[in-house]
Design an enzyme around this catalytic site. Structure first.
Site, PDB file in Angstrom:
ATOM      1  N   ASP A   1       0.849  -1.191   0.000  1.00 30.92           N
ATOM      2  CA  ASP A   1       0.000   0.000   0.000  1.00 30.92           C
ATOM      3  C   ASP A   1       0.881   1.237   0.000  1.00 30.92           C
ATOM      4  O   ASP A   1       1.755   1.375   0.851  1.00 30.92           O
ATOM      5  CB  ASP A   1      -0.887   0.025   1.252  1.00 30.92           C
TER       6      ASP A   1
ATOM      7  N   ASP B   1     -13.966  -6.881  -4.282  1.00 31.29           N
ATOM      8  CA  ASP B   1     -14.044  -7.008  -2.827  1.00 31.29           C
ATOM      9  C   ASP B   1     -15.423  -7.576  -2.515  1.00 31.29           C
ATOM     10  O   ASP B   1     -16.435  -6.985  -2.900  1.00 31.29           O
ATOM     11  CB  ASP B   1     -13.907  -5.637  -2.144  1.00 31.29           C
TER      12      ASP B   1
END
Lengths: 193, 251
Positions: free
Chosen positions: B11, B130
């Site tokens: 990230d 997701d």
């Protein structure tokens, strides 16, 4: 030594440029016939679709230029396929440097063939110092049929030729610029031919 | 034989720092370029860099970072996070990314998948899904898992493939962060039914979890973050373990 990467409407030009730069070679990216003709080494990359890539090359008469080159030239991925005679992708007549047919993988497994696969029965200068069954990175839906110009073999759904060589023409279906140490070795070998 | 792939995910915030990383042998903790190169050195098969910045400045910095990553890495990498247009895609591919992953924007406007696939090729289009298992269904969520949608993972994945997606990155929100293992059933369902590779994500905690997701889950690749970042499972150890269990991996 001047190394020219042929610029055309295909991806991975930047990746090949970066890979050469890591080997301390500052390549020139060009579609100028004059510049390509004067190179010591030429790399013909390619990610994309065969018929539009061929149309682009013909438009700029790069097709004849590539066929007529006498210095070492390395085709990569779509570059290999375009150096063959014919591709099933959009029924495309290619450069016919290698009298080899390019076919679509049968849908018996996932297509594209994407990821790391082994190459074996390695031959010639390109694979000098590369161990049998080394892993190379592939992304493709079409493959060159096994043929007499093969300097490596691989298997995904079918046996196919992941690398071919004839005279000054070399080509790999996998991406040496993305194949970690194996790719570094191969590019280095090509630069030394 | 084609190998199963191990994919660390990083990230990125403001184009420079990596969130939550405590990685051995890194001089500057948090330098994404150095960290990416270290993973490549350790035998990671691919990398995913996810931009978690919300600001415009941060997004521009990310594109600059992608150039640096591309100059350094000799393995393929995917970038994602907030990609919502062909312009975003073009910028990141030109910067040197091999693939881009799209998520919320594709759910909101599915035609985006078609356009990216047509212009840049399916091989570079990773559709990230997701999903959360609730009332017997795998519901699709967007905006970092905050917003439920009317879509369900199997149908959405199938539609995405028809539109030109080249790979599915499947994250089970029920499993993500638990370290209790990947979502084997939905991974298997998608991997079996789709003609493209499926990357399983969410839940990796042990080496065995990877074995399970490649065998029972039939995943083509497995993605994880924290267990790699904190050195809990070094990639060479994981690959050695999988190899000994007869999973084909690149050693």
């Amino acid at each position: 030594m001047s190394v020219v990467i042929i610029k055309y409407n295909a991806g991975n030009v930047q990746s090949v440029y970066n890979a050469l730069k890591r080997l301390n070679v500052e390549a020139v990216v060009s579609d100028e016939p004059q510049v390509i003709s004067n190179a010591d080494k030429v790399i013909f990359p390619g990610v994309g679709e065969a018929s539009s890539a061929m149309a682009y090359l013909k438009e700029r008469e790069l097709d004849k230029l590539i066929k007529g080159l006498t210095v070492p030239i390395l085709g990569v991925c779509l570059g290999l396929q375009l150096m063959c005679a014919y591709s099933e992708e959009e029924d495309t007549e290619c450069l016919n440097i290698f009298p080899v047919q390019v076919k679509k993988f049968p849908p018996e497994d996932k297509v594209p063939h994407m990821g790391w696969n082994t190459v074996y029965n390695l031959k010639g200068k390109l694979f000098q110092g590369v161990a049998e069954n080394s892993y190379a990175y592939f992304v493709h839906s079409y493959y060159a049929e096994s043929n007499e110009y093969a300097v490596a073999e691989s298997h995904y759904i079918v046996d196919f030729s992941p690398a071919i060589h004839k005279d000054n023409f070399y080509a790999t279906q996998f991406h040496p610029e993305k194949s970690a140490e194996t790719g570094v070795r191969l590019l280095n070998n090509f630069l030394r031919i | 034989m084609l190998t199963k792939r191990i994919i660390p995910c990083l990230d990125i915030r403001d184009g420079k720092t990596v969130k939550g990383v405590n990685f051995v042998n890194i001089r500057e903790a948090g330098d994404p370029v150095e960290l990416g190169a270290a993973y490549a050195e350790q035998g990671a098969d691919e990398l995913v860099f996810l931009d978690i910045t919300a600001t415009i400045e941060g997004r521009n910095a990310f594109a600059e970072l992608v150039k640096e990553i591309a100059a350094e890495l000799n393995i393929p990498f995917t970038v994602g996070g907030g990609i919502s247009s062909e312009k975003d895609v073009s910028l990141l591919l030109e910067a040197g990314a091999d693939k881009i992953s799209i998520n919320s924007a594709a759910v909101i406007e599915p035609g985006l998948i078609d356009r990216i696939a047509k212009n840049f090729g399916s091989q570079c289009v990773v559709l990230a899904i997701d999903t959360r298992f609730d009332r017997n269904l795998w519901q699709v969520y967007v905006h970092g898992g905050r917003t439920p949608t009317e879509r369900y993972a199997p149908e959405w994945a199938k539609e995405a493939v028809e539109r030109g997606a080249g790979e599915i990155l499947l994250t089970s929100m029920n499993h993500d962060g638990t370290k209790n293992g990947f979502a084997l059933d939905i991974t298997k369902e998608l991997s079996r039914s789709l003609p493209i590779p499926v990357i399983a994500s969410g839940g990796a905690g042990t080496e065995e979890h990877f074995y399970d997701v490649f065998t029972k889950g039939e995943a083509d690749a497995a993605l994880a973050a924290s267990i790699f970042h904190f050195g809990e499972i070094p990639i060479p150890d994981l690959k050695k373990y999988l190899h000994e269990k007869h999973i084909t991996v690149r050693l």
